[in-house]
Design an enzyme around this catalytic site. Structure first.
Site, mmCIF file in Angstrom:
data_model
loop_
_atom_site.group_PDB
_atom_site.id
_atom_site.type_symbol
_atom_site.label_atom_id
_atom_site.label_comp_id
_atom_site.label_asym_id
_atom_site.label_seq_id
_atom_site.Cartn_x
_atom_site.Cartn_y
_atom_site.Cartn_z
ATOM 1 N N HIS A 35 14.392 -23.742 31.753
ATOM 2 C CA HIS A 35 14.578 -23.190 33.096
ATOM 3 C C HIS A 35 14.463 -24.314 34.108
ATOM 4 O O HIS A 35 13.379 -24.870 34.306
ATOM 5 C CB HIS A 35 13.534 -22.117 33.378
ATOM 6 C CG HIS A 35 13.579 -20.990 32.400
ATOM 7 N ND1 HIS A 35 13.045 -21.090 31.133
ATOM 8 C CD2 HIS A 35 14.116 -19.749 32.494
ATOM 9 C CE1 HIS A 35 13.243 -19.952 30.493
ATOM 10 N NE2 HIS A 35 13.895 -19.121 31.290
ATOM 11 N N HIS A 75 7.870 -19.811 32.844
ATOM 12 C CA HIS A 75 9.174 -20.315 32.391
ATOM 13 C C HIS A 75 9.501 -21.640 33.067
ATOM 14 O O HIS A 75 10.230 -22.450 32.511
ATOM 15 C CB HIS A 75 10.277 -19.283 32.650
ATOM 16 C CG HIS A 75 10.404 -18.873 34.086
ATOM 17 N ND1 HIS A 75 9.556 -17.963 34.666
ATOM 18 C CD2 HIS A 75 11.263 -19.255 35.068
ATOM 19 C CE1 HIS A 75 9.900 -17.791 35.943
ATOM 20 N NE2 HIS A 75 10.926 -18.573 36.211
ATOM 21 N N HIS A 265 18.518 -20.156 37.841
ATOM 22 C CA HIS A 265 17.250 -19.808 37.196
ATOM 23 C C HIS A 265 17.108 -20.465 35.820
ATOM 24 O O HIS A 265 16.032 -20.879 35.426
ATOM 25 C CB HIS A 265 17.151 -18.283 37.047
ATOM 26 C CG HIS A 265 16.126 -17.842 36.059
ATOM 27 N ND1 HIS A 265 14.829 -17.541 36.409
ATOM 28 C CD2 HIS A 265 16.205 -17.672 34.711
ATOM 29 C CE1 HIS A 265 14.164 -17.203 35.319
ATOM 30 N NE2 HIS A 265 14.968 -17.267 34.286
ATOM 31 N N GLU A 414 -6.936 -1.257 33.100
ATOM 32 C CA GLU A 414 -7.195 -1.796 31.760
ATOM 33 C C GLU A 414 -6.487 -3.139 31.552
ATOM 34 O O GLU A 414 -7.057 -4.078 31.002
ATOM 35 C CB GLU A 414 -6.739 -0.809 30.677
ATOM 36 C CG GLU A 414 -7.465 0.519 30.677
ATOM 37 C CD GLU A 414 -6.935 1.507 31.715
ATOM 38 O OE1 GLU A 414 -5.881 1.230 32.334
ATOM 39 O OE2 GLU A 414 -7.574 2.552 31.906
ATOM 40 N N HIS A 476 -5.734 11.301 24.110
ATOM 41 C CA HIS A 476 -6.875 10.385 24.120
ATOM 42 C C HIS A 476 -7.302 9.940 22.720
ATOM 43 O O HIS A 476 -8.156 9.077 22.589
ATOM 44 C CB HIS A 476 -8.074 11.056 24.794
ATOM 45 C CG HIS A 476 -7.966 11.130 26.281
ATOM 46 N ND1 HIS A 476 -6.862 11.626 26.917
ATOM 47 C CD2 HIS A 476 -8.829 10.743 27.259
ATOM 48 C CE1 HIS A 476 -7.045 11.563 28.231
ATOM 49 N NE2 HIS A 476 -8.225 11.023 28.463
#
Ligand SMILES: Cc1ncc(C[n+]2csc(CCOP(=O)(O)OP(=O)(O)O)c2C)c(N)n1
Length: 672
Positions: A35, A75, A265, A414, A476
């Site tokens: 990149h 990247h 990019h 989380e 769950h």
């Protein structure tokens, strides 16, 4: 862009930044992949950061009080490799740059942690770096409060792209950093409006400035190609009492035919365009050649930190010996001498008392003896503190006015928690552990995988580990999560059967140097199966004979966690029928795999039928049922074959057929 005007305005700066751009173009062309655009666009920002602000010393890359620089837009790795090479990191030679992305080189496609010094973290999956940075900045705060500003006083800088800010985990990270006023965290956003598919506006219209501000950040907006503006912004960013986001307006692939396009990019390998870009920069040397004066200027930047580092060492030496020892021990990931003794004493007490406890509650009891002797632990939970049992009385809560608190209320984040814990571990000096429900492994998983890949010992406390959690129901109730975690290389998955195994698992998790641990713990109460005290850590062998056959050995029952007591009850039934039955507890498959053949053979000899019992899916178990001298026609599995259901735990075990009777029946059927 008028490159001539840019060059003329700041010729010295321009030459240094161009060295990054030229090395990037050459390395990507040689690899024919990579990149180019991001390093070319952010070269000015990086140059000013390294020249005027970043505290680092290439001769001592791991100096604990260095600033941390995280390339979240991983990247653009040639940006980092160029900087490390130019400033004189010994292991980032020109050869390495020439071998960009090749087998065995230090210059992997995305900077992999541990391959070269000066790389603080791996950030291939976008958003991880910015989320890791929250943990880095928290670790700095905790350690500054613990050891004093004289020895801990550094910043965390991040370069993040549009992709990092689009990923959901960045929202978790940004709001955590804002809430905790992590003022030494500075994010430089590569605001180039380009991603792979085209302009950012194809898929997003977020007001990033407003977004960061609403989360409690200070935001500055600058022209990312103006060195003076970059310098002013960085200076200001360091002064505030909030984390700062500097929105750097840049041009991807600056000066190349592909500038400002999504083509810019990726890999810019067209030879003519490459030459044209270098001409536009006024860069006259051949491929991979940096003019001696420019290299010298970069090396001078690299040399600048040595004085500061030496002064730091002198200050560090004035700390009381005990503090120095704890600091160094924690950075070396050495456990305190006392750890083993407190675990042994705890095990003895628990074997004698034989309590009936959920292993999540056992875990809390273990932490109560560990945390006081291990000041480097930092606990937390993603809004399930009372369920995960991760908080002990002595930790204190990390907050703006309580920086040495060692418990983090992560909120319902989380993924952010897991990534930040990795950041803490990577920062050094701390051992993070954090809890959530086992089924939310899914939400934390990208960071759990990276902990394994980066070889860092983050501890994931996953409670409510099966249908045994009962009424909350199948959303769950994890069924496939043990298999997912076990499928991940370099991960220790512990599923302890009682309080003793839980203590052993914690000891192993907190002495590990380069393997993360998943502690899979129950909600429901379990009997103590290890009633005979052994000082030796049996869990360290991964699996062991818990109860041997009486009489001729005809069956071996293999079980983990809550199903060990079911296996023991099945053994009673079988023995009563005269069938000699061995029970093998397998709290950690990965550690059992590491044992030598003779030990494995002693535990799992060929001959008897084998039945495995685990309240999860079968996936993976065949290794122990058919492999290791086992035979397909003499093996069976009692466990889950589908998702769970909402009902009391006892009913679920019965309805899904995970009972001692079912295990005994299966064994008998196989023996016939
Ligand atoms: C989680 C994740 N999804 C997708 C990718 C693939 N990817 C790499 S770079 C990129 C575009 C990122 O755009 P931006 O951050 O603006 O980088 P720039 O185009 O400025 O180099 C994508 C989609 C990835 N590395 N990680």
């Amino acid at each position: 862009m008028d490159l001539k005007a840019l060059a003329a305005a700041n010729p010295d700066h321009w030459a240094k930044a161009t060295a990054i751009r030229a090395l990037t173009l050459d390395a990507v062309a040689a690899a024919n992949s990579g990149h180019s655009g991001m390093p070319m666009g952010m070269a000015d920002v990086a140059t000013v950061l390294f020249e005027k602000h970043l505290k680092f010393d290439p001769s001592q890359p791991n100096w604990p009080d260095r600033d941390r620089f995280i390339l979240s837009a991983g990247h653009g790795s040639m940006l980092l490799y160029s900087l490390l090479h130019l400033t004189g990191y010994a292991d980032m030679t020109l050869e390495e740059i020439k071998n960009f992305r090749q087998w065995g080189s230090r210059t992997a496609g995305h900077p992999e942690y541990g391959h070269a010094s000066g790389i603080e973290t791996t950030t291939g999956p976008l958003g991880q770096g910015i989320a890791n940075s929250v943990g880095f900045a928290m670790a700095e705060e905790i350690q500054r409060a613990t050891y004093g500003k004289k020895v801990v006083d550094h910043h965390t800088y991040v370069i993040a792209g549009d992709g990092c800010l689009m990923e959901g985990v960045s929202q978790e990270a940004i709001t955590l950093a804002g809430r905790h006023q992590l003022s030494k965290l500075i994010v430089l956003w590569d605001n180039n409006n380009i991603t792979i598919d085209g302009p950012v506006t194809l898929s997003d219209r977020t007001d990033q400035v407003g977004r960061f501000k609403s989360a409690g950040w200070a935001v500055l907006e600058i022209d990312g190609h103006d060195p003076a503006a970059i310098d002013v912004a960085l200076t200001q960013a360091k002064k505030g009492n909030k984390p700062t986001m500097v929105a750097c307006k840049t041009h991807i692939a600056l000066g190349h035919a592909a500038q400002d396009t999504s083509k810019g990019h990726g890999a810019l390998t067209d030879a003519e365009q490459l030459i044209a870009a270098k001409e536009a920069y006024g860069w006259k040397t051949g491929p991979f050649e940096v003019p001696a004066d420019v290299k010298a200027a970069w090396e001078a930047i690299g040399a600048r930190g040595a004085e500061t580092r030496k002064a730091w060492e002198e200050r560090f030496d004035t700390l009381p010996r005990g503090k120095r020892e704890t600091f160094n021990r924690a950075y070396a990931l050495e456990a305190p001498k006392k750890l083993s003794a407190v675990i042994k004493a705890f095990k003895k007490q628990m074997s004698e008392g034989a309590p009936k406890l959920a292993t999540r509650a056992s875990s809390e009891k273990v932490l109560e003896v560990i945390n006081p002797v291990m000041p480097e632990t930092v606990g937390g939970s993603a809004d399930l503190t009372g369920s995960n049992n991760t908080k002990t009385a002595d930790l204190g809560v990390f907050d703006v006015d309580n920086r040495d608190g060692r418990y983090v209320y992560w909120g319902i984040r989380e993924h952010g928690m897991a990534a930040a814990m990795n950041g803490m571990a990577l920062h050094g000096g701390l051992r993070p552990y954090g809890g959530t429900f086992m089924c939310f492994t899914d939400y934390a998983r990208p960071s759990m995988r990276l902990a394994a890949l980066m070889k860092i010992p983050t501890v994931f406390v996953m409670t409510h580990d099966s249908i045994g959690l009962g009424e909350d129901g199948p959303t769950h109730q994890p069924v496939e999560h043990l298999a997912i975690s076990r499928a991940t290389p370099n991960t220790h998955v512990f599923r302890p059967a009682d309080t003793i195994e839980t203590a052993e698992a914690w000891e192993l998790a907190l002495t590990s140097k380069n393997t993360p641990s998943v502690l899979s713990l129950t909600r429901q109460g379990l009997s103590t199966v290890r009633t005979e005290h052994k000082t030796k850590n049996l869990t360290a062998q991964g699996a062991y004979v818990l109860a041997d056959a009486e009489g001729k050995r005809q069956a071996i029952l293999l079980a983990t966690g809550s199903e060990v007591e079911i296996a023991m009850a099945a053994r009673d039934i079988l023995q009563a029928d005269g069938i000699g039955t061995r029970v093998v507890s397998m709290p950690c498959w990965e550690l059992f795999e590491e044992q030598d053949e003779s030990y494995r053979k002693r535990v799992l000899p060929g001959g008897p039928v084998r039945v495995a019992v685990e309240a999860g899916i079968r996936f993976g178990w065949d290794r122990w049922l058919f492999g290791e001298r086992g035979r397909r026609e003499k093996a069976g599995f009692v466990g889950m074959h589908d998702f769970g259901a909402s009902a009391p735990a006892g009913t679920l075990y019965k309805e899904f057929g995970i009972t001692a009777e079912a295990v005994a029946e299966k064994a008998k059927a196989l023996i016939k």
